[in-house]
Design an enzyme around this catalytic site. Structure first.
Site, PDB file in Angstrom:
ATOM      1  N   GLU A  76      14.775 -42.041  -3.134  1.00 46.24           N
ATOM      2  CA  GLU A  76      16.033 -42.791  -2.991  1.00 46.24           C
ATOM      3  C   GLU A  76      15.809 -44.238  -2.551  1.00 46.24           C
ATOM      4  OE1 GLU A  76      19.837 -42.708   0.012  1.00 46.24           O
ATOM      5  OE2 GLU A  76      18.618 -40.914  -0.199  1.00 46.24           O
ATOM      6  N   ASP A  77      14.921 -44.457  -1.583  1.00 45.10           N
ATOM      7  CA  ASP A  77      14.814 -45.769  -0.932  1.00 45.10           C
ATOM      8  C   ASP A  77      13.603 -46.596  -1.343  1.00 45.10           C
ATOM      9  OD1 ASP A  77      17.113 -45.173   0.430  1.00 45.10           O
ATOM     10  OD2 ASP A  77      16.108 -44.477   2.246  1.00 45.10           O
TER      11      ASP A  77
END
Length: 714
Positions: A76-77
């Site tokens: 996700e990051d």
């Protein structure tokens, strides 16, 4: 600050060295991937995945779950892909990480839709690997512990989502240590002042109660020792949210809630649980009706314990829970206990049973997801189904079925199987016939009676309580309406094509495809459905089809109204409705009005709503249809009568007997006194048709002192 070496030392208690090394490798990978990223509190971002892994270590989760905890924000990051994770750490870990990810790269106009979509993705991942939800719960728990750096409005939003979904899931899976902490942290974020006041009051109350608690605890322990029973008595603390809910919902003052003393007795085996129960009942009198045996009949999440409430000295209520050490581990860790026992390379029936129940629950979620119209409807079903107060009923074979408080026969039928719910027509409760809307009580035995052609009823939605039943009924009704709309659409379109000496079946497939493209529909079925629901005009579609068949050069006849009327039987279902304004009956001249989204509404030809000069669709051939009644009708139809009659005792019984003798039913009756001698009776009856009604009216006229009889309309 907690480090990876500290975690490795803790893992040494239950994991082999090679698995600990894999967890450390996942940490160093995450540390490198998150390099330069910081949390809102200012700490390096990698402290979050490390803390999540530490929460899982408390539950003795396996090394793959711990690796997924370390890597759960990497996809996700950072720029790392799922494929790269699979190559580095194996496919199971990559799938776990993908299931936990929050989908922030997808943008939704509505945050509620975003949350619902994320939850749907998580359910699909849970169906492949139940560990996804355990990692997700640990992730949410650490986020809740570190909410301090966020804005108050964001804190409240995250706390509400946690309370509505994640705390309930933790409870449903039996992970009560996480559930209680999530509930209290959410309560403190939503109502900080109320939480602080209750916290201070609890601290003060504990000081005053300490001596009484010690006295009760020692007397319980002494009784066990005297009877040579191996059991440990511990005090049980209430958590903040449960105190607040009791104050709010039961309208009890704080002092009254804190007057209840809670204890837990942990012993070695099930037989000792029941012997200890006898000892405590001998020491203090039990409160009638407050004993529950969750050992014989466990809760849905696998929770097992004996619960009893006692009258203590000076009349103080004492709540006692009695369970084995394995049951205590299950009560605290729920489904996670499955891995707790696996870590020791042993299996335990309680933990294995909990895991099987969790998988069955996720399977039920998937079924609901397939039936739900959209993600928001699905998540609403899940919220309603997550944390019920349970009742237990039996099948005819003696199997125990668990249902929420207030569940009905229909809920039970759908719990057994969706097809049984869809086809049920009646039931027997303890061998006696009972209505399908009957609310169930614990201990009843139910037998469902089904019929192959039976279908769900829209009225069922008014009394079902389980999400599975509600979802399945809506899905079945939607499918039923769709099927009936397609059938009606075909009849209406063939009626519109009749003046052109053709029908839908006679048109070439290439012609249909060309027309579908022009009409912007994907298939014949979707076109017919929109016609049946009144969302398209049949005459316009008929002209398009004829034009397509003749290459756009067809000369339309001057009149297109020579086709036969549409034949109706009253049993077509949801897309043919009978107008309540005029109550049409077989034998009445009728017309059909195509109403958008509803289908065909049948009116009497003389109905004021149709013949009114202001009726917008009066002269629109696409909206009004000539109808005829079928010769084979076996349905009952409602009709309303107004009768002017002399007031007298026993009038209602007289009318009821007369109507019953004429093979009709009274649906509603109302009496209004006009003066001392005359009354106006309004009757709503179910009759077979106009001839049947005439026979009933003739019988009513034979009663003494009957005046005017009027069939009501509009």
């Amino acid at each position: 600050m907690f480090t990876i070496d500290d975690l490795a030392d803790r893992l040494g208690g239950y994991l082999p060295p090679d698995e600990i090394q894999q967890v450390k490798r996942a940490f160093y990978y995450a540390e490198q991937a998150h390099d330069g990223q910081r949390r809102r509190s200012g700490e390096p971002y990698v402290t979050h995945p490390l803390a999540v892994a530490n929460i899982l270590a408390n539950m003795h989760m396996d090394h793959q779950s711990l690796m997924a905890a370390m890597l759960h924000d990497v996809i996700e990051d950072t720029g790392v892909s799922k494929k790269a994770l699979a190559e580095q750490f194996g496919k199971p870990v990559a799938e776990l990480v993908d299931g936990v990810s929050k989908l922030t790269q997808i943008t939704f106009e509505d945050k509620a839709v975003a949350q619902a979509e994320n939850f749907q993705k998580m359910v699909l991942a849970m169906s492949r690997d139940i560990r996804v939800i355990i990692v997700k719960l640990a992730d949410r728990l650490h986020n809740m512990r570190t909410l301090g750096a966020l804005r108050p409005d964001k804190k409240r939003r995250i706390a509400r989502e946690t309370l509505e979904i994640y705390a309930r899931i933790a409870g449903r899976l039996g992970i009560n240590t996480i559930r209680i902490e999530l509930e209290d942290l959410s309560f403190q974020a939503i109502h900080p002042m109320r939480a602080e006041r209750i916290k201070r009051a609890v601290a003060n109350a504990r000081g005053h109660r300490r001596s009484a608690m010690r006295e009760i605890q020692s007397s319980l322990q002494k009784s066990l020792d005297d009877d040579r029973l191996n059991g440990t008595v511990i005090g049980r603390q209430k958590h903040l949210l449960s105190i607040y809910k009791k104050m709010r919902d039961k309208r009890k003052p704080f002092a009254e809630i804190m007057d209840v003393f809670g204890f837990r007795i942990i012993t070695e085996d099930v037989a000792s649980c029941y012997r200890i129960l006898g000892v405590v009942h001998n020491l203090y009198k039990p409160v009638p009706g407050r004993f529950k045996d969750y050992i014989a009949i466990p809760k849905a999440n696998g929770y097992q314990s004996l619960h009893t409430t006692l009258f203590g000295s000076r009349g103080m209520p004492i709540e006692v829970q009695i369970r084995t050490r394995e049951m205590e581990a299950m009560a605290n860790n729920g489904i996670a206990a499955h891995w707790l026992y696996k870590a020791g390379q042993t299996s335990h029936p309680i933990a294995e049973g909990s895991h099987a129940r969790a998988r069955a629950w996720v399977k039920g979620l998937l079924e609901m997801q397939r039936h739900a119209g959209d993600s928001l409807e699905f998540i609403e079903h899940v919220k309603n189904d997550l944390f019920p107060d349970d009742i237990y009923v039996f099948t005819p074979k003696g199997d125990i079925m668990e249902l929420p408080q207030g569940a009905t026969v229909i809920d039970f039928a759908y719990t057994v199987h969706t097809d049984i719910g869809n086809n049920c027509i009646a039931c027997r409760i303890d061998r006696h016939l009972a209505p399908l809307s009957t609310r169930l009580e614990s201990g009843q035995t139910l037998e469902i009676i089904t019929a192959p052609g039976a279908r769900p009823n829209l009225a069922w939605l008014n009394f079902v309580t389980t999400a599975k039943a509600r979802s399945a009924i809506r899905h079945a009704l939607k499918y039923q309406q769709q099927t009936e709309a397609v059938m009606l659409g075909r009849r209406l379109l063939n009626k519109a094509l009749a003046p052109f000496d053709t029908s839908l079946e006679e048109l070439d497939e290439s012609v249909l495809k060309r027309a579908f493209k022009e009409l912007d529909v994907s298939s014949e079925e979707s076109l017919l459905e929109s016609l049946g629901l009144g969302n398209r005009m049949t005459q316009v579609v008929a002209r398009r089809l004829v034009d397509a068949a003749h290459g756009g050069h067809y000369v339309h006849p001057a009149t297109e109204d020579g086709s036969k009327a549409v034949v109706i039987s009253g049993s077509e279902g949801m897309v043919i409705n009978f107008a309540r304004c005029c109550h049409p009956l077989p034998g009445d001249p009728v017309v059909g009005h195509l109403s958008m989204g509803k289908g065909l509404v049948v009116h009497r030809a003389e109905c004021k709503n149709v013949v009114d000069k202001n009726f917008a669709d009066k002269n629109d051939p696409d909206k009004l249809f000539a109808l005829e009644w079928s010769d084979t009708i076996d349905e009952d139809f409602p009709v309303a009568l107004r009768i002017e009659i002399e007031s007298r005792r026993g009038l209602v019984a007289e009318l009821a007997g007369l109507v019953t003798d004429a093979d009709a039913n009274i649906e509603r009756i109302g009496i209004e006194e006009r003066d001392a001698h005359l009354s106006t009776v309004t009757l709503t009856l179910s009759v077979k048709g106009r001839v049947h009604l005439a026979r009933i009216i003739k019988r009513i006229r034979n009663l003494s002192n009957v005046g005017k009889i009027t069939r009501l309309a509009n």
